[in-house]
Design an enzyme around this catalytic site. Structure first.
Site, PDB file in Angstrom:
ATOM      1  N   ARG A   1      85.442  46.266  42.320  1.00 62.16           N
ATOM      2  CA  ARG A   1      84.287  45.696  41.540  1.00 62.16           C
ATOM      3  C   ARG A   1      84.684  45.328  40.241  1.00 62.16           C
ATOM      4  NH1 ARG A   1      80.877  48.498  38.611  1.00 62.16           N
ATOM      5  NH2 ARG A   1      80.955  50.392  40.018  1.00 62.16           N
TER       6      ARG A   1
ATOM      7  N   TYR B   1      68.222  23.606  38.528  1.00 60.30           N
ATOM      8  CA  TYR B   1      68.284  24.150  39.735  1.00 60.30           C
ATOM      9  C   TYR B   1      67.151  25.324  39.900  1.00 60.30           C
ATOM     10  CZ  TYR B   1      68.896  27.452  43.783  1.00 60.30           C
ATOM     11  OH  TYR B   1      68.904  28.420  44.759  1.00 60.30           O
TER      12      TYR B   1
ATOM     13  N   ASP C   1      76.779  24.040  34.453  1.00 56.18           N
ATOM     14  CA  ASP C   1      77.101  24.492  35.802  1.00 56.18           C
ATOM     15  C   ASP C   1      77.801  23.217  36.433  1.00 56.18           C
ATOM     16  OD1 ASP C   1      76.467  24.468  38.553  1.00 56.18           O
ATOM     17  OD2 ASP C   1      74.585  25.543  38.217  1.00 56.18           O
TER      18      ASP C   1
ATOM     19  N   LYS D   1      78.867  25.911  47.558  1.00 59.39           N
ATOM     20  CA  LYS D   1      78.864  24.561  48.015  1.00 59.39           C
ATOM     21  C   LYS D   1      80.231  23.701  48.139  1.00 59.39           C
ATOM     22  CE  LYS D   1      74.440  25.394  47.056  1.00 59.39           C
ATOM     23  NZ  LYS D   1      74.565  26.420  46.139  1.00 59.39           N
TER      24      LYS D   1
HETATM   25  N1  PLP Z   1      73.608  25.908  40.637  1.00 59.64           N
HETATM   26  C1  PLP Z   1      73.359  24.815  41.469  1.00 59.64           C
HETATM   27  C2  PLP Z   1      73.294  23.689  40.757  1.00 59.64           C
HETATM   28  C3  PLP Z   1      72.735  25.082  42.731  1.00 59.64           C
HETATM   29  O1  PLP Z   1      72.558  24.032  43.346  1.00 59.64           O
HETATM   30  C4  PLP Z   1      72.746  26.432  43.274  1.00 59.64           C
HETATM   31  C5  PLP Z   1      72.225  26.735  44.665  1.00 59.64           C
HETATM   32  O2  PLP Z   1      71.866  25.891  45.139  1.00 59.64           O
HETATM   33  C6  PLP Z   1      73.138  27.527  42.342  1.00 59.64           C
HETATM   34  C7  PLP Z   1      73.688  27.275  40.989  1.00 59.64           C
HETATM   35  C8  PLP Z   1      73.279  28.813  42.916  1.00 59.64           C
HETATM   36  O3  PLP Z   1      74.147  29.200  43.716  1.00 59.64           O
HETATM   37  P1  PLP Z   1      74.129  30.275  44.972  1.00 59.64           P
HETATM   38  O4  PLP Z   1      73.132  29.807  45.716  1.00 59.64           O
HETATM   39  O5  PLP Z   1      75.375  30.362  45.467  1.00 59.64           O
HETATM   40  O6  PLP Z   1      73.518  31.674  44.164  1.00 59.64           O
END
Ligand code: PLP
Length: 405
Positions: free
Chosen positions: A60, A113, A185, A210
């Site tokens: 962890r 998001y 992000d 992704k």
């Molecule tokens: N940031 C963006 C721009 C996203 O598109 C997503 C998910 O679609 C996330 C964060 C969250 O990622 P996760 O689904 O791996 O938790």
């Protein structure tokens, strides 16, 4: 051959942080599934726990396979260190819990998001943290909003789902002057197209689910920044507060994905340019939001900040939401699914899916139109992706599906 500080991106994506000679000559890094690690003596265990001696003790906190992914990603993002997490949301929550206290303010871009928006609006806000939304596409809005209580400035670029861009260097410079950390992000751009830390950002977060993983077979995330900040994220936000640690098997899958990241991104970008142009030319399409189109409002910033325009496209149909639904239901190759950055082309409707965490009023206020359709251009033959979209749009046009239907 471990760190390769002077090597190019693709070489680092394949080699950084790994020395085969230290692993019995194994070309591919071993997968360490062990949850715990044996101490050679009780004293050694106590020293490792006290941070007086290096060593793994519990997965962890750290694990050799996950550690390699962290080193490799740091080498790609120009960061000192990284912490890999169970998901993108794990990275975002782990970072924000590490640096915010009740009474602090976080200034966030208007477009986020859906789950990031929900985490801030319904999560952080419950614990006395002030969430201020500002349109960061104009850095002057940050100058107007920032105050002594602002600890973090947070945004996505390109933003999910409407593709708006933020000038990272300009925004990070303002945040720095006011003593606030800038967190970006970088999921949509990936380090192939943008390395926010090299432009002045303090921390980068990713959904590794992704493009980094790239094959739709894992959920994961990663945060990157200075060694001191990442130590705080590891020991506070992840170890104690969320426990959102990445599993070693997933780290191995992301390491495999990274080997082809540069190649894949080049193809995603090439195909998306062609698909965006075809969508833009179709009479059923009212607007295409893609940084590579000359008509995109922030095309100049895109050219300055991104060496390629990415694989994501958002578009709106003249027939509105009803037309969008009818079009999606006519597709044969492009798959109706959320997520993005996979080999398969994926299409979804943000207002009823990824961004349904916003209320209708919030979506309107934050510039996420209900008619918007989001497309992740995959790695299939581009002519076949385009043909599938065109036949679906032609069918919608022929059927005259519209908001009034
Ligand atoms: N940031 C963006 C721009 C996203 O598109 C997503 C998910 O679609 C996330 C964060 C969250 O990622 P996760 O689904 O791996 O938790």
């Amino acid at each position: 051959m471990t760190c390769l500080p002077l090597s190019g991106f693709a070489t680092r994506a394949i080699h950084a942080g790994y020395d085969a000679a230290a692993h019995d000559g194994a070309l591919v890094p071993p997968l360490h599934l062990s949850s715990t690690f044996v101490f050679e003596s009780a004293e050694a265990g106590a020293e490792i726990f006290a941070g007086e001696r290096e060593g793994y003790f519990y997965s962890r906190i750290a694990n050799p396979t996950v550690d390699l992914l962290e080193q490799r990603m740091a080498a790609l993002e120009g960061a000192e260190a990284a912490v890999a997490t169970a998901s993108g949301m794990g990275a975002i929550a782990g970072v924000l819990w590490s640096f915010l206290q009740p009474g602090d303010e976080i200034i966030v871009d208007k477009t986020l998001y859906g789950c990031t928006f929900a985490f801030m609006r319904h999560g952080l806000a419950r614990f006395g943290i002030r969430i201020t939304h500002a349109d960061l596409t104009d850095p002057a809005n940050l100058s107007a909003a920032i105050s002594k209580t602002t600890k973090i400035v947070y945004f996505e670029t390109p933003a999910n789902p409407n593709m708006r861009l933020v000038d990272i260097a300009a925004v990070a410079a303002i945040a720095r002057r006011h003593g606030a950390r800038t967190i970006v992000d970088n999921t949509y751009a990936t380090p192939v197209l943008t390395q926010p830390i090299t432009l002045g950002a303090d921390i980068v977060v990713h959904s590794a689910t992704k493009y980094l993983g790239g094959h739709g077979d894992l959920v994961g995330g990663i945060a990157l920044g200075t060694a001191a900040d990442m130590q705080q994220v590891r020991l506070v936000g992840i170890k104690d507060m969320t426990g959102a640690v990445m599993a070693p098997f997933n780290a191995m899958l992301v390491l495999r994905g990274l080997k082809t990241l540069k190649l894949r991104m080049a193809e995603h970008c090439r195909s998306a340019v062609a698909v965006a142009a075809a969508l833009d030319a179709h009479q059923a399409v009212a607007a295409v939001h893609y940084p590579g189109l000359a008509g995109f409002a922030q095309h100049d910033l895109a050219r300055r900040q991104m060496p390629g325009f990415g694989g994501m496209i958002a578009f709106e149909l003249t027939g509105g939401y009803a037309a969008g639904v009818a079009m999606m239901n006519r597709l044969n190759l492009v798959q109706r699914a959320v997520s993005l950055g996979d080999a398969e082309s994926l299409i979804q409707h943000p207002a009823s899916m990824t961004h349904s965490t916003y209320t209708t009023e919030e979506r309107r206020e934050h510039g996420i139109s209900d008619g918007l359709v989001r497309l992740s251009v995959g790695l299939e033959e581009v002519d076949e992706i385009t043909a599938d979209l065109m036949q679906a749009l032609d069918a919608v046009t022929a059927a005259r599906v519209s908001v009034d239907a």
